[in-house]
Every structure is written in C-alpha cells, then in structure tokens.
Scaffold this motif. Structure first.
Motif, PDB file in Angstrom:
ATOM      1  N   ARG A  54       7.409  83.354  32.638  1.00 48.72           N
ATOM      2  CA  ARG A  54       6.308  84.391  32.610  1.00 48.72           C
ATOM      3  C   ARG A  54       6.490  85.798  32.440  1.00 48.72           C
ATOM      4  O   ARG A  54       5.764  86.279  31.538  1.00 48.72           O
ATOM      5  CB  ARG A  54       5.364  83.917  33.896  1.00 48.72           C
ATOM      6  N   LYS A  55       7.255  86.393  33.281  1.00 50.78           N
ATOM      7  CA  LYS A  55       7.402  87.757  33.335  1.00 50.78           C
ATOM      8  C   LYS A  55       7.954  88.275  32.130  1.00 50.78           C
ATOM      9  O   LYS A  55       7.620  89.464  31.724  1.00 50.78           O
ATOM     10  CB  LYS A  55       8.176  88.235  34.361  1.00 50.78           C
ATOM     11  N   ASN A  56       8.974  87.558  31.375  1.00 50.12           N
ATOM     12  CA  ASN A  56       9.329  87.905  30.302  1.00 50.12           C
ATOM     13  C   ASN A  56       8.435  87.909  29.110  1.00 50.12           C
ATOM     14  O   ASN A  56       8.505  88.850  28.298  1.00 50.12           O
ATOM     15  CB  ASN A  56      10.713  86.862  29.935  1.00 50.12           C
ATOM     16  N   ILE A  57       7.691  86.888  28.997  1.00 50.01           N
ATOM     17  CA  ILE A  57       6.781  86.762  27.595  1.00 50.01           C
ATOM     18  C   ILE A  57       5.740  87.956  28.069  1.00 50.01           C
ATOM     19  O   ILE A  57       5.216  88.472  27.064  1.00 50.01           O
ATOM     20  CB  ILE A  57       6.216  85.380  27.632  1.00 50.01           C
ATOM     21  N   GLU A  58       5.197  88.027  29.276  1.00 50.67           N
ATOM     22  CA  GLU A  58       4.143  89.039  29.539  1.00 50.67           C
ATOM     23  C   GLU A  58       4.639  90.405  29.103  1.00 50.67           C
ATOM     24  O   GLU A  58       4.045  91.217  28.699  1.00 50.67           O
ATOM     25  CB  GLU A  58       3.697  88.810  31.156  1.00 50.67           C
ATOM     26  N   LYS A  59       6.031  90.505  29.364  1.00 51.14           N
ATOM     27  CA  LYS A  59       6.587  92.056  29.160  1.00 51.14           C
ATOM     28  C   LYS A  59       6.467  92.319  27.642  1.00 51.14           C
ATOM     29  O   LYS A  59       6.138  93.289  27.073  1.00 51.14           O
ATOM     30  CB  LYS A  59       7.766  92.136  29.641  1.00 51.14           C
ATOM     31  N   TRP A  60       6.873  91.082  26.781  1.00 47.79           N
ATOM     32  CA  TRP A  60       6.984  91.091  25.206  1.00 47.79           C
ATOM     33  C   TRP A  60       5.653  91.421  24.690  1.00 47.79           C
ATOM     34  O   TRP A  60       5.512  92.231  23.807  1.00 47.79           O
ATOM     35  CB  TRP A  60       7.414  89.535  24.968  1.00 47.79           C
ATOM     36  N   ILE A 120      -1.488  82.440  27.803  1.00 48.34           N
ATOM     37  CA  ILE A 120      -0.233  81.468  28.300  1.00 48.34           C
ATOM     38  C   ILE A 120      -0.836  80.488  29.295  1.00 48.34           C
ATOM     39  O   ILE A 120      -1.740  80.760  30.001  1.00 48.34           O
ATOM     40  CB  ILE A 120       0.557  82.645  29.138  1.00 48.34           C
ATOM     41  N   ILE A 121      -0.042  79.209  29.207  1.00 44.53           N
ATOM     42  CA  ILE A 121      -0.322  78.121  30.049  1.00 44.53           C
ATOM     43  C   ILE A 121       0.650  77.703  30.806  1.00 44.53           C
ATOM     44  O   ILE A 121       1.793  77.482  30.467  1.00 44.53           O
ATOM     45  CB  ILE A 121      -1.005  77.038  29.305  1.00 44.53           C
ATOM     46  N   PRO A 122       0.620  77.772  32.407  1.00 41.33           N
ATOM     47  CA  PRO A 122       1.623  77.181  33.049  1.00 41.33           C
ATOM     48  C   PRO A 122       1.994  76.028  32.637  1.00 41.33           C
ATOM     49  O   PRO A 122       1.240  74.861  32.679  1.00 41.33           O
ATOM     50  CB  PRO A 122       0.922  77.536  34.614  1.00 41.33           C
ATOM     51  N   LEU A 161      17.773  80.659  33.838  1.00 39.59           N
ATOM     52  CA  LEU A 161      16.915  79.395  34.341  1.00 39.59           C
ATOM     53  C   LEU A 161      15.661  79.829  34.692  1.00 39.59           C
ATOM     54  O   LEU A 161      15.465  81.055  35.474  1.00 39.59           O
ATOM     55  CB  LEU A 161      17.544  78.921  35.572  1.00 39.59           C
ATOM     56  N   MET A 162      14.295  79.346  34.095  1.00 45.09           N
ATOM     57  CA  MET A 162      13.011  79.638  34.322  1.00 45.09           C
ATOM     58  C   MET A 162      12.677  79.089  35.719  1.00 45.09           C
ATOM     59  O   MET A 162      12.769  78.160  36.304  1.00 45.09           O
ATOM     60  CB  MET A 162      12.219  78.977  33.492  1.00 45.09           C
ATOM     61  N   LYS A 163      11.839  80.081  36.353  1.00 44.70           N
ATOM     62  CA  LYS A 163      11.232  79.947  37.680  1.00 44.70           C
ATOM     63  C   LYS A 163       9.747  79.507  37.653  1.00 44.70           C
ATOM     64  O   LYS A 163       9.266  79.057  38.307  1.00 44.70           O
ATOM     65  CB  LYS A 163      11.437  81.139  38.768  1.00 44.70           C
ATOM     66  N   GLU A 164       9.066  80.358  36.623  1.00 38.83           N
ATOM     67  CA  GLU A 164       7.676  80.259  36.347  1.00 38.83           C
ATOM     68  C   GLU A 164       7.486  79.993  34.830  1.00 38.83           C
ATOM     69  O   GLU A 164       7.116  80.763  34.173  1.00 38.83           O
ATOM     70  CB  GLU A 164       7.026  81.439  37.088  1.00 38.83           C
ATOM     71  N   PRO A 165       7.754  78.745  34.349  1.00 37.17           N
ATOM     72  CA  PRO A 165       7.619  78.436  32.862  1.00 37.17           C
ATOM     73  C   PRO A 165       6.221  78.448  32.323  1.00 37.17           C
ATOM     74  O   PRO A 165       5.472  77.824  33.085  1.00 37.17           O
ATOM     75  CB  PRO A 165       8.428  77.265  32.579  1.00 37.17           C
ATOM     76  N   VAL A 166       5.795  78.960  31.307  1.00 27.97           N
ATOM     77  CA  VAL A 166       4.723  79.268  30.722  1.00 27.97           C
ATOM     78  C   VAL A 166       4.748  78.903  29.201  1.00 27.97           C
ATOM     79  O   VAL A 166       5.554  79.436  28.603  1.00 27.97           O
ATOM     80  CB  VAL A 166       3.825  80.690  30.906  1.00 27.97           C
ATOM     81  N   THR A 167       3.560  78.258  28.596  1.00 27.69           N
ATOM     82  CA  THR A 167       3.868  78.069  27.369  1.00 27.69           C
ATOM     83  C   THR A 167       2.772  78.682  26.467  1.00 27.69           C
ATOM     84  O   THR A 167       1.654  79.107  27.040  1.00 27.69           O
ATOM     85  CB  THR A 167       3.372  76.442  27.020  1.00 27.69           C
TER      86      THR A 167
END
Length: 415
Positions: A31-37, A58-60, A16-22
């Motif tokens: 956010r933390k997953n895509i930034e790591k990617w 990335i956009i919140p 479950l996302m806590k800080e979704p970004v597009t």
C-alpha cells in the motif's frame, strides 16, 4: 537475504508485503509504495506493466495477505525443526507446499491466472496430501473468488477461462457438509457462477461443474436458491448433459443431480417438467443401459407424482410403450419403478385412450405376469389394485387374450 516467494513481494520495493492492495490493472503492491507512486510522484501508469491508468482506486487484497501470513507461519515452524536427524526422517516443509503457496500468490496478484491454475491442478490431482495442503492454504477461497468474478465479468474471456480451470481443480476436492470447501461452494454467488458455467462453458468445464454439483447433492444442500435463480434454464442444462452420448460420466452425474433436486420439492419437479424433462427421458430410455435406465425411470416416477408429469407422459406417443418395454426386461428395480409409474397413471389419469394403449402395447400382459410371482410384495399389491380398478374395462376389448379373461376374472374376485 529475502527468500520469500516473488509474488509475496511488492513489485516496487521487492520486499515482503505487509498490506497488499490491488490496482485497476490487477497487479498487487504494498500500500505505502503504490500510494507514494500515485500521489507523491504523480505517476499515471502501472509500475509493473506501464499501462496508463485513469482509475487510481486501490483495493485491499485480503486473500493474498492471508497467504503471506500462512507462509510466514510455515517458515517459523520450519525453523523450529533444526535437528538434522528429524529433518531427514520427517521434513518440516515440502517443496510441493512451497510451490502451492507460490502459485496461489501468483493467482491472487496477477491478472494472468490460467497457467498458474493449470500447474496447481497438476500438483494436487495425484496426491491427496497436496489436496489437504491446498485447502489449508486457503486455496479454495482463492479459486472461489475467481468463480465469483464470472458473474461480474462474464464478457471477459480471460476471466471465463480462469473460471473453467478453477472448476477443474475444485472438482477434485472432497466435499462434505462440515468442510470449508462445501461452505464456500454453496454460497449463492458461487452456485450462480457454476450454473452459468453449466450453460456456457466448454464440454470439460460442464463436466467439472456437474461433478461438483453431484458431490454437493450427496450432502443436505438446499437447491431452492439455484432453481429459483436460474429457472428452467438450469434444468435444460442438466438435461442436455443427460443426453450427452459422448461423455457418459457427465450424463451419469447429471442424472444423480436431477434425482436429488426433484426429491427435494414439488416446485422443482414442476420446473423440470416445464423444461421438457419427461419427453427427454422417455426418448433416452429406449437405448439406456441398466444403471441409467433405473435412474431415468426413477426420475420419470418422481415427475409422474405431479399431474403435469402424468399428463406429459400420456401425451407423449411413446410414453406408455417406453415404460412397458423396461418392465420384466432390465432388472427387478426397473420393474418395480415401472409398475409405480403405471399405477400412478392408472390411479390418477385413467382415460379410455390410456387404458387402450396399455392393452395394445403389452402393459396389461406384463402386469398379469407379475401376478404369477410367488409371495407378496408392494409391487404385486399395486398390480392387484390396478386390475381391481380397470380389469373389467380391459376384458371388454376384442384384442384382450381370451385365455387371460378367466384368470383376470379370478384376480378380480380374489381382490
């Protein structure tokens, strides 16, 4: 086990996302997953679609975050209803509600929105409770964001189709000044998007747009921005719908919208006149039914309160004829409005040619017939004023009925 809707979960971690970004492909991640990617593993593709990426911005996704919070809150309330008897008699949470939440999250997080909006439409169109649920779940906000994208991405066919489907859902909702739906739809970006759709959309999308405008017209909505922003193109779009012989609902809605806009200000009337409203209405008047006839006459009356409108009426070859034919033929309301139009022309634009046309095309004869009616009324008072101004001029014409000359003399003497 995580039972959250799949579109509330990050495609990378499936949590479950806590800080979704597009990201630029339109897909939403934690956010933390895509930034790591991107920045730790140095990947240059979208994890979900494997598209190559050049823009790593990335956009919140605030809307999706609100949906997730709303879903979590409903899950908490569900768990509080633990009694078997209460759950049987009054379910805490419906499957339809879950489906609405899931569809909204899909619409927000996926670039492919049309099918999800269609499913949403099928859920709420037959159930008022689901409409309320949709509004409380921030559904209006989600769809309005799609409308706003039309301005920025009008060349994108996928976005345009999503906007058409969004309008189909929005037109089903109640709109009142106190409601959230009105607040969101009356914003400048939203009204501009709807005006664009009124000009470029499919027949169905145009019907849905003008239906929304009609609901807004019943509030105290200020039309000045949309009129100034879109100019005569906005009026041309509405007049095209008025002329629609296939979809009578679209035509009827457009007439109601025009009445409210023209009532609002003289500037609006001048824009409508510039768009050719007088000519369009006169040509449609002849074959209109009672309801449309009354509304078209009302519009012509509003336009004739401007000098430019009266000029357009008398310069149209069928202007005086069209108004005259509807007097004493359609309804008392149509006759009353017709007399007001004739009175405006006689009072402010009484050229010799116009007065002659009124005599030749039967206007004078019908005005005299109205004087035979019992009692006194504002309509009869206007007729008396008309004859007081121009009765002697009409009597001099050879075609004036001889048997009416004495009666007209009596009218002039008594007035």
């Amino acid at each position: 086990m995580d039972f959250s809707p799949c579109h509330f979960r990050c495609p990378i971690s499936m949590e479950l996302m806590k800080e979704p970004v597009t990201i630029s492909t339109g897909v939403t991640y934690e956010r933390k997953n895509i930034e790591k990617w991107f920045f730790t593993y140095k990947k240059k593709t979208c994890p979900a679609t494997m598209q190559s990426i050049e823009n790593f911005g990335i956009i919140p996704n605030h809307t999706l975050k609100r949906l997730i919070v709303s879903w979590q809150s409903n899950e908490d309330s569900k768990s509080s209803c633990s009694s078997p008897s209460s759950s049987q008699s009054q379910p805490c949470h419906s499957a339809k509600h879950d489906e609405i939440q899931a569809l909204l999250s899909t619409i927000v997080s996926s670039p492919f929105k049309v099918n999800s909006i269609k499913k949403l439409r099928s859920i709420i169109e037959i159930d008022d409770e689901m409409k309320d649920d949709f509004i409380q779940s921030n559904g209006v906000e989600v769809l309005v964001q799609i409308l706003d994208q039309t301005i920025m991405e009008s060349s994108d066919f996928v976005t345009f189709r999503a906007c058409e489907e969004a309008l189909c859902v929005l037109q089903q909702l109640p709109i009142s000044e106190e409601g959230k739906t009105f607040e969101l739809l009356s914003k400048q970006e939203s009204t501009r998007s709807m005006a664009i759709m009124l000009q470029r959309g499919s027949a169905e999308a145009r019907l849905h747009t003008v239906t929304i405008f009609r609901k807004m017209a019943k509030t105290e909505y200020d039309w000045s921005f949309i009129v100034q922003d879109q100019g005569i193109d906005f009026f041309k779009s509405l007049l095209e719908l008025v002329s629609d012989e296939i979809c009578s609902k679209a035509s009827s809605c457009a007439l109601e919208v025009l009445i409210e806009i023209l009532r609002a200000s003289k500037k609006n009337r001048l824009r409508a006149i510039e768009a050719g409203a007088v000519c369009v209405l006169i040509e449609l008047l002849q074959d209109s039914n009672r309801s449309k006839c009354e509304r078209m006459l009302h519009l012509i009356k509003l336009l004739c309160e401007c000098a430019e409108g009266r000029q357009a009426l008398v310069e149209h070859g069928m202007g005086i004829v069209a108004i005259t034919k509807k007097m004493l033929h359609v309804s008392n309301a149509a006759t009353k409005i017709g007399v007001k139009i004739i009175w405006l022309v006689c009072n402010f634009h009484p050229t010799e040619r116009v007065l002659e046309e009124m005599l030749m095309y039967g206007s004078v004869k019908k005005l005299l017939a109205l004087l035979h009616m019992d009692g006194r009324s504002s309509t009869k008072d206007k007729v008396l004023k008309i004859f007081k101004m121009h009765g002697n001029s009409w009597k001099r014409y050879p075609c004036f009925p001889y048997d009416l000359k004495d009666y007209l003399g009596f009218v002039n003497d008594s007035s």
